[in-house]
Design a protein around this motif. Structure first.
Motif, PDB file in Angstrom:
ATOM      1  N   LYS A  16     -36.442 -49.167 -23.565  1.00 50.01           N
ATOM      2  CA  LYS A  16     -35.258 -48.639 -23.817  1.00 50.01           C
ATOM      3  C   LYS A  16     -35.606 -46.980 -24.150  1.00 50.01           C
ATOM      4  O   LYS A  16     -34.818 -46.206 -23.567  1.00 50.01           O
ATOM      5  CB  LYS A  16     -34.653 -49.197 -25.029  1.00 50.01           C
ATOM      6  CG  LYS A  16     -33.863 -50.534 -24.749  1.00 50.01           C
ATOM      7  CD  LYS A  16     -33.151 -50.975 -25.914  1.00 50.01           C
ATOM      8  CE  LYS A  16     -32.497 -52.146 -25.807  1.00 50.01           C
ATOM      9  NZ  LYS A  16     -31.807 -52.695 -27.105  1.00 50.01           N
ATOM     10  N   ALA A  17     -36.805 -46.897 -24.581  1.00 55.84           N
ATOM     11  CA  ALA A  17     -37.101 -45.440 -24.916  1.00 55.84           C
ATOM     12  C   ALA A  17     -37.804 -44.934 -23.772  1.00 55.84           C
ATOM     13  O   ALA A  17     -37.944 -43.511 -23.667  1.00 55.84           O
ATOM     14  CB  ALA A  17     -38.046 -45.246 -26.103  1.00 55.84           C
ATOM     15  N   GLY A  18     -38.045 -45.623 -22.562  1.00 58.25           N
ATOM     16  CA  GLY A  18     -38.774 -45.020 -21.451  1.00 58.25           C
ATOM     17  C   GLY A  18     -40.184 -44.473 -21.781  1.00 58.25           C
ATOM     18  O   GLY A  18     -40.713 -43.430 -21.149  1.00 58.25           O
ATOM     19  N   ALA A  19     -40.768 -45.003 -22.588  1.00 64.41           N
ATOM     20  CA  ALA A  19     -42.117 -44.475 -23.168  1.00 64.41           C
ATOM     21  C   ALA A  19     -42.959 -45.432 -24.074  1.00 64.41           C
ATOM     22  O   ALA A  19     -42.086 -46.170 -24.635  1.00 64.41           O
ATOM     23  CB  ALA A  19     -42.071 -43.039 -24.106  1.00 64.41           C
ATOM     24  N   ASP A  20     -44.125 -45.330 -23.987  1.00 67.49           N
ATOM     25  CA  ASP A  20     -44.728 -46.397 -24.884  1.00 67.49           C
ATOM     26  C   ASP A  20     -44.984 -45.602 -26.345  1.00 67.49           C
ATOM     27  O   ASP A  20     -44.676 -44.456 -26.484  1.00 67.49           O
ATOM     28  CB  ASP A  20     -46.062 -46.955 -24.414  1.00 67.49           C
ATOM     29  CG  ASP A  20     -47.238 -45.877 -24.092  1.00 67.49           C
ATOM     30  OD1 ASP A  20     -47.185 -44.547 -24.503  1.00 67.49           O
ATOM     31  OD2 ASP A  20     -48.172 -46.087 -23.184  1.00 67.49           O
ATOM     32  N   LEU A  21     -45.893 -46.270 -27.275  1.00 67.70           N
ATOM     33  CA  LEU A  21     -45.972 -45.610 -28.480  1.00 67.70           C
ATOM     34  C   LEU A  21     -46.482 -44.469 -28.673  1.00 67.70           C
ATOM     35  O   LEU A  21     -46.147 -43.586 -29.459  1.00 67.70           O
ATOM     36  CB  LEU A  21     -46.386 -46.767 -29.620  1.00 67.70           C
ATOM     37  CG  LEU A  21     -46.440 -46.364 -31.017  1.00 67.70           C
ATOM     38  CD1 LEU A  21     -45.195 -45.779 -31.585  1.00 67.70           C
ATOM     39  CD2 LEU A  21     -47.075 -47.544 -31.731  1.00 67.70           C
ATOM     40  N   LYS A  22     -47.654 -44.265 -27.725  1.00 64.25           N
ATOM     41  CA  LYS A  22     -48.717 -43.042 -27.764  1.00 64.25           C
ATOM     42  C   LYS A  22     -47.569 -42.195 -27.271  1.00 64.25           C
ATOM     43  O   LYS A  22     -47.787 -40.879 -27.672  1.00 64.25           O
ATOM     44  CB  LYS A  22     -49.629 -43.342 -26.776  1.00 64.25           C
ATOM     45  CG  LYS A  22     -50.953 -44.201 -27.433  1.00 64.25           C
ATOM     46  CD  LYS A  22     -52.051 -44.452 -26.586  1.00 64.25           C
ATOM     47  CE  LYS A  22     -53.156 -45.244 -27.196  1.00 64.25           C
ATOM     48  NZ  LYS A  22     -54.298 -45.053 -26.349  1.00 64.25           N
ATOM     49  N   GLU A  23     -46.984 -42.203 -26.132  1.00 61.46           N
ATOM     50  CA  GLU A  23     -45.936 -41.107 -25.554  1.00 61.46           C
ATOM     51  C   GLU A  23     -44.715 -40.793 -26.593  1.00 61.46           C
ATOM     52  O   GLU A  23     -44.480 -39.672 -26.551  1.00 61.46           O
ATOM     53  CB  GLU A  23     -45.394 -41.678 -24.454  1.00 61.46           C
ATOM     54  CG  GLU A  23     -46.508 -41.819 -23.184  1.00 61.46           C
ATOM     55  CD  GLU A  23     -45.833 -42.719 -21.938  1.00 61.46           C
ATOM     56  OE1 GLU A  23     -46.368 -42.353 -20.801  1.00 61.46           O
ATOM     57  OE2 GLU A  23     -44.938 -43.668 -22.274  1.00 61.46           O
ATOM     58  N   ILE A  24     -44.296 -41.614 -27.485  1.00 58.70           N
ATOM     59  CA  ILE A  24     -43.430 -41.364 -28.380  1.00 58.70           C
ATOM     60  C   ILE A  24     -43.924 -40.502 -29.570  1.00 58.70           C
ATOM     61  O   ILE A  24     -43.243 -39.598 -29.967  1.00 58.70           O
ATOM     62  CB  ILE A  24     -42.792 -42.850 -29.161  1.00 58.70           C
ATOM     63  CG1 ILE A  24     -41.921 -43.328 -27.911  1.00 58.70           C
ATOM     64  CG2 ILE A  24     -42.069 -42.585 -30.289  1.00 58.70           C
ATOM     65  CD1 ILE A  24     -41.717 -44.671 -28.310  1.00 58.70           C
ATOM     66  N   VAL A  25     -45.135 -40.792 -29.879  1.00 58.39           N
ATOM     67  CA  VAL A  25     -45.787 -40.164 -30.992  1.00 58.39           C
ATOM     68  C   VAL A  25     -45.982 -38.769 -30.434  1.00 58.39           C
ATOM     69  O   VAL A  25     -45.890 -37.617 -31.089  1.00 58.39           O
ATOM     70  CB  VAL A  25     -47.062 -40.670 -31.598  1.00 58.39           C
ATOM     71  CG1 VAL A  25     -47.797 -39.707 -32.399  1.00 58.39           C
ATOM     72  CG2 VAL A  25     -46.817 -42.059 -32.335  1.00 58.39           C
ATOM     73  N   ALA A  26     -46.631 -38.587 -29.087  1.00 58.13           N
ATOM     74  CA  ALA A  26     -47.087 -37.314 -28.642  1.00 58.13           C
ATOM     75  C   ALA A  26     -45.451 -36.363 -28.201  1.00 58.13           C
ATOM     76  O   ALA A  26     -45.697 -35.228 -28.588  1.00 58.13           O
ATOM     77  CB  ALA A  26     -47.474 -37.471 -26.888  1.00 58.13           C
ATOM     78  N   GLU A  55     -54.156 -45.887 -35.273  1.00 55.75           N
ATOM     79  CA  GLU A  55     -54.604 -44.767 -34.641  1.00 55.75           C
ATOM     80  C   GLU A  55     -54.203 -43.459 -34.913  1.00 55.75           C
ATOM     81  O   GLU A  55     -54.624 -42.513 -34.305  1.00 55.75           O
ATOM     82  CB  GLU A  55     -54.747 -45.158 -33.042  1.00 55.75           C
ATOM     83  CG  GLU A  55     -53.415 -45.214 -32.449  1.00 55.75           C
ATOM     84  CD  GLU A  55     -53.547 -45.459 -30.859  1.00 55.75           C
ATOM     85  OE1 GLU A  55     -53.876 -44.645 -30.236  1.00 55.75           O
ATOM     86  OE2 GLU A  55     -53.052 -46.515 -30.508  1.00 55.75           O
ATOM     87  N   PHE A  56     -53.094 -43.397 -35.480  1.00 57.60           N
ATOM     88  CA  PHE A  56     -52.338 -42.217 -35.544  1.00 57.60           C
ATOM     89  C   PHE A  56     -52.503 -41.640 -36.823  1.00 57.60           C
ATOM     90  O   PHE A  56     -52.036 -41.960 -37.879  1.00 57.60           O
ATOM     91  CB  PHE A  56     -50.933 -42.548 -35.334  1.00 57.60           C
ATOM     92  CG  PHE A  56     -50.632 -42.801 -33.744  1.00 57.60           C
ATOM     93  CD1 PHE A  56     -50.731 -42.290 -32.776  1.00 57.60           C
ATOM     94  CD2 PHE A  56     -49.959 -44.045 -33.980  1.00 57.60           C
ATOM     95  CE1 PHE A  56     -50.640 -42.863 -31.537  1.00 57.60           C
ATOM     96  CE2 PHE A  56     -49.569 -44.806 -32.624  1.00 57.60           C
ATOM     97  CZ  PHE A  56     -49.830 -43.930 -31.273  1.00 57.60           C
TER      98      PHE A  56
END
Length: 262
Positions: A16-26, A55-56
């Motif tokens: 739904k977000a069109g991004a994985d967690l790493k991309e969302i944090v970035a 990891e963040f």
């Protein structure tokens, strides 16, 4: 710089977000969001949530049992409290919650919710970590249990606030609590909430997304994410007639004042 004081990164749907967690944090970092607090809603979810964000360095975590999930727990209240005490004592956990009362969706579990809430308040005092409070249609009971449990000692926040100005003032005056504003403030039918925001001191406000839910204008209908907390800040700035920079600076300072271990 901004802080998203309440999000559920582990609940965001990458499709739904069109991004994985790493991309969302970035994306949050790119939008000048310097820190995020990922909030737990059940003890069963805690290990996976903890692992997902480990990891963040700019993501902190809480531990608690949301009032809407208490009735579905297969763990007796006494055992649940013992496990909560163990987990909230971890150095990585900066807050106790999400906890509180919700009589809007599950009034039938009122007594169970109250027992769970009282445990959270007691444990917050014992581990000396602030409370994250969900409250809906339970203003008097929420304030009474917080006062009776001396919640002013660990401190806390009424998150995603939608209740009355009177409740907000009592939480601030009686308990020295903070009030957190979500994207709901930007909704067309939220004028009463905007009036409340205008009346409250900026020094007692936090901002949040509560992502993946409640995406603010102009992102309505999208999967919410921490990058959008800037739009919540813009709404607060517009309502109070101050600059975005002032909202960013003060709410960020407020966050670190409350969640000192972040």
């Amino acid at each position: 710089m901004f802080v998203d004081s309440h999000c559920h990164l582990d609940k965001i749907n990458p499709e739904k977000a069109g991004a994985d967690l790493k991309e969302i944090v970035a994306a949050a970092r790119a939008n000048k969001v310097e820190h995020m607090l990922c909030v737990c809603v059940t003890l069963e979810d805690f290990p996976a949530m903890q692992f997902a964000v480990a990891e963040f360095d700019d993501v902190s975590i809480s531990c608690g049992v949301h009032p809407l999930y208490v009735k579905d727990s297969k763990t007796p209240i006494a055992e649940l409290g013992a496990k909560l005490r163990e987990l909230t004592a971890l150095n990585s956990v900066v807050a106790v919650g999400e906890t509180g009362l919700d009589y809007f969706y599950h009034p039938e579990s009122k007594v169970l919710q109250q027992e769970n809430f009282e445990q959270h308040i007691e444990i917050a005092n014992d581990v000396n970590k602030p409370l994250i409070i969900h409250t809906r249609d339970a203003q008097q009971d929420t304030l009474s249990l917080l006062r009776n449990g001396h919640a002013e000692k660990p401190g806390g926040v009424l998150h995603c606030f939608t209740e009355s100005l009177e409740m907000a003032k009592k939480a601030i005056d009686d308990l020295d609590f903070f009030i957190s504003i979500s994207g709901i403030a930007s909704f067309r039918n939220a004028q009463e909430l905007r009036d409340t925001i205008k009346a409250l001191p900026l020094e007692k406000l936090l901002i949040e997304t509560d992502s993946p839910w409640l995406a603010p204008v102009p992102h309505r209908g999208k999967e919410n994410q921490p990058a959008y907390v800037v739009d919540v800040a813009k709404c607060v700035a517009d309502v109070k007639g101050i600059t975005l920079e002032e909202v960013a600076k003060t709410t960020t300072a407020n966050y670190y004042k409350l969640f000192a271990n972040s």
